[in-house]
Each structure stands twice: as structure tokens, then as C-alpha cells.
Motif scaffolding. Structure first.
Motif, mmCIF file in Angstrom:
data_model
loop_
_atom_site.group_PDB
_atom_site.id
_atom_site.type_symbol
_atom_site.label_atom_id
_atom_site.label_comp_id
_atom_site.label_asym_id
_atom_site.label_seq_id
_atom_site.Cartn_x
_atom_site.Cartn_y
_atom_site.Cartn_z
ATOM 1 N N VAL A 160 0.837 -1.197 0.000
ATOM 2 C CA VAL A 160 0.000 0.000 0.000
ATOM 3 C C VAL A 160 0.874 1.250 0.000
ATOM 4 N N THR A 161 0.499 2.225 -0.804
ATOM 5 C CA THR A 161 1.282 3.447 -0.951
ATOM 6 C C THR A 161 0.691 4.566 -0.086
ATOM 7 N N PRO A 162 1.454 5.652 0.129
ATOM 8 C CA PRO A 162 0.907 6.788 0.899
ATOM 9 C C PRO A 162 -0.374 7.347 0.289
ATOM 10 N N GLU A 163 -0.442 7.423 -1.038
ATOM 11 C CA GLU A 163 -1.630 7.957 -1.695
ATOM 12 C C GLU A 163 -2.836 7.041 -1.476
ATOM 13 N N GLN A 164 -2.613 5.739 -1.540
ATOM 14 C CA GLN A 164 -3.701 4.790 -1.330
ATOM 15 C C GLN A 164 -4.155 4.799 0.128
ATOM 16 N N MET A 165 -3.211 4.949 1.052
ATOM 17 C CA MET A 165 -3.570 5.030 2.463
ATOM 18 C C MET A 165 -4.403 6.276 2.734
ATOM 19 N N LEU A 166 -4.004 7.396 2.148
ATOM 20 C CA LEU A 166 -4.766 8.630 2.305
ATOM 21 C C LEU A 166 -6.190 8.441 1.791
ATOM 22 N N CYS A 167 -6.331 7.761 0.671
ATOM 23 C CA CYS A 167 -7.657 7.512 0.102
ATOM 24 C C CYS A 167 -8.506 6.671 1.051
ATOM 25 N N LEU A 168 -7.925 5.635 1.647
ATOM 26 C CA LEU A 168 -8.660 4.787 2.591
ATOM 27 C C LEU A 168 -9.095 5.577 3.818
ATOM 28 N N VAL A 169 -8.230 6.459 4.297
ATOM 29 C CA VAL A 169 -8.582 7.281 5.463
ATOM 30 C C VAL A 169 -9.737 8.224 5.113
ATOM 31 N N LYS A 170 -9.668 8.850 3.942
ATOM 32 C CA LYS A 170 -10.735 9.757 3.523
ATOM 33 C C LYS A 170 -12.061 9.013 3.364
#
Length: 280
Positions: A160-170
Motif C-alpha cells: 500500500v502506498t501513501p496515496e492509497q492510504m490517504l484515500c482509505l482514510v478519507k
């Protein structure tokens, strides 16, 4: 389906899909080696033709006796590649998710997913612009399903990448779709809390605290339990523990604890019924 005219092949798929609701018809289709022309349609540059093939394949994959054959034909490899295609439509993505979920439920399915591009493909789809909540719901449901296997959970945690993690949090924090919020937060809670994952999560602790507070305030036990599990996992990080101390989230956590303890005490007051009294 073997027509040299893709439009005719796609129309044949739609006809066969209508017929394949019948289990006997599905057996006949598999015996007639329908997979070869279907796989050819998957490589079409026209999304509507690809989608017609996937619609039939998702119907076939929903019938467990077909799954070993579908996997032996490398269907998961084809599906994984489709998820990486920038022109994949919502319909294509939805059917890919259904097929992955169905095939992963078989004995060798999880291992087959490991060797395909399905998992990184699903993660990459999260970043596509303008996806509907309905499509995202299928993607997150599929990802959540995959995290029930240890090997896939470990692979997800490692890729998992930082961008994908940010998306999951949002997605966890949006409240327009409660199931989408639940799925996304559940994926995060299933990740292995390695130093790398905690490093990715640390910038989002404030936002995570907000949706965790909402989860704990819900009457739905699923959300309360997910909130508690997530807090327990994150407390391994000193930064989150500091944020939790004397916060509104900690106050709500103790409220849930008190309510749970009160319920437990009330249940103890009830003399358990013996099996014979329930089923004389």
C-alpha cells in the motif's frame, strides 16, 4: 462468441448470460470450452465488449464448481490486468471485484490472487477520479474480503502506498455511505502495524480520531467493535497514545466500556436456560 465481429461476440455473451442463470446450462457452457472466446473479448479495446464478457464470467464464477477451471485458465491474471487499464469502466471494475471475491473463496484462490496483479490492481483503482460510491463499495468490499487471508493481508501491508492510504482514510471518514466507511476503516484495521504502516498512518491520526469517535458513538455494534480494535492497534504507537490521552475519543471509549460492563452485569442476572428447556 467466436465471431470475428466483436459486436456479435458481445451480443452472444449477453444472450448466454441470460441463459446461464440455470446451473445445467452453466455445465454445458463449461463443457463447450466457452472460456477461450471470452478471454479474447477481455482484451478488446472497446470497454462495452469487455464488460459483456465479464458479466458472463462473473455469473460463471458465482457457481463454485466452475472456479477451479476458471483459475486454471488464468482468469485472475486477465482480471488483474484489466484493473490496471486506465480506461476500465465502473461496470468492468465491479465485475472484476465480483470475480476476484468468488475465485478467492476456493481452496487455492488466495494463492492464485497472490500470483496475479489483482491486489495491486484493486489498490490502484482507489485512486481513479470520479468513481461512484457504489463502485468504491465493490472495491473496498473485495479488498476487505482479501484481508481475511494472512498472506494477502501481509502483501497488502507491504504494497500500500501513501496515496492509497490517504484515500482509505478519507473514505473511512466520509459519512454519506456507512458501509463504504466501514469497509475502508476495516481494511486499515486489518493491516499489520509494522513501522512502515505506522509511518504511513501517522500523518492521518487526527482525521482517524474523528471517524473513530463517530464509530464509537454509533449504536451499531459492528462500528463500535471496529473502532475499539483500531484504537487498540494504534496504541502501539506513542504518537497516537499521546493524541488519545484526555481526548474526547478516550472519554467516549470509556463510555462504551461502561455500557458494555453494564450490559454484562445485566446478562449475569439472567439464569441461562438449559438446552432441554429451550428444546423439550
Amino acid at each position: 462468441m467466436s465471431s470475428s465481429v466483436p459486436k456479435n461476440s458481445a451480443q452472444a455473451c449477453r444472450c448466454l448470460q441470460s441463459l446461464s442463470e440455470n446451473a445445467l446450462m452453466q455445465e454445458q457452457l463449461m463443457e463447450l470450452d466457452c472460456l477461450l472466446p471470452l478471454k479474447a473479448l477481455l482484451t478488446s479495446s472497446t470497454p462495452v465488449w469487455t464488460e459483456s464478457a465479464l458479466t458472463l464470467l462473473s455469473t460463471l464464477s458465482a457457481h463454485p464448481p466452475n472456479n477451479d477451471i476458471l483459475m486454471s485458465e488464468g482468469l485472475l491474471n486477465e482480471v488483474g490486468q484489466l484493473l490496471h487499464h486506465p480506461r476500465s469502466s465502473s461496470g468492468i471494475i465491479t465485475h472484476c471485484c465480483k470475480i476476484i471475491t468468488d475465485l478467492c473463496s476456493s481452496n487455492t484462490g488466495a494463492q492464485a490472487v497472490m500470483g496475479s496483479l489483482c491486489l495491486p490492481g484493486l489498490l490502484s483503482v482507489l485512486l481513479l477520479p470520479a468513481l461512484s460510491d457504489e463502485t468504491l463499495l465493490h472495491v473496498t468490499s473485495c479488498l476487505h474480503h482479501l484481508t481475511t487471508w494472512d498472506a494477502l493481508r501481509a502483501k497488502l501491508s507491504a504494497t500500500v502506498t501513501p496515496e492509497q492510504m490517504l484515500c482509505l482514510v478519507k473514505l473511512s471518514g466520509q459519512m454519506r455511505s456507512s458501509q463504504l466507511s466501514f469497509n475502508s476503516a476495516a481494511i486499515i484495521s486489518q493491516l499489520e502495524m509494522t513501522d512502515e504502516i505506522l509511518h504511513l498512518l501517522r500523518p492521518h491520526y487526527t482525521d482517524m480520531s474523528k471517524y473513530l469517535l463517530i464509530f464509537l458513538q454509533k449504536k451499531d455494534i459492528r462500528f463500535q467493535q471496529l473502532g475499539i480494535v483500531t484504537i487498540f492497534n494504534l496504541r502501539k504507537d506513542g504518537d497516537f497514545s499521546s493524541l488519545l490521552t484526555n481526548s474526547e475519543l478516550e472519554v467516549q471509549l470509556w463510555k462504551v466500556h461502561a455500557q458494555t460492563e453494564e450490559t454484562r452485569q445485566l446478562l449475569q442476572m439472567i439464569q441461562p436456560l438449559s438446552p432441554t428447556s429451550v428444546n423439550p
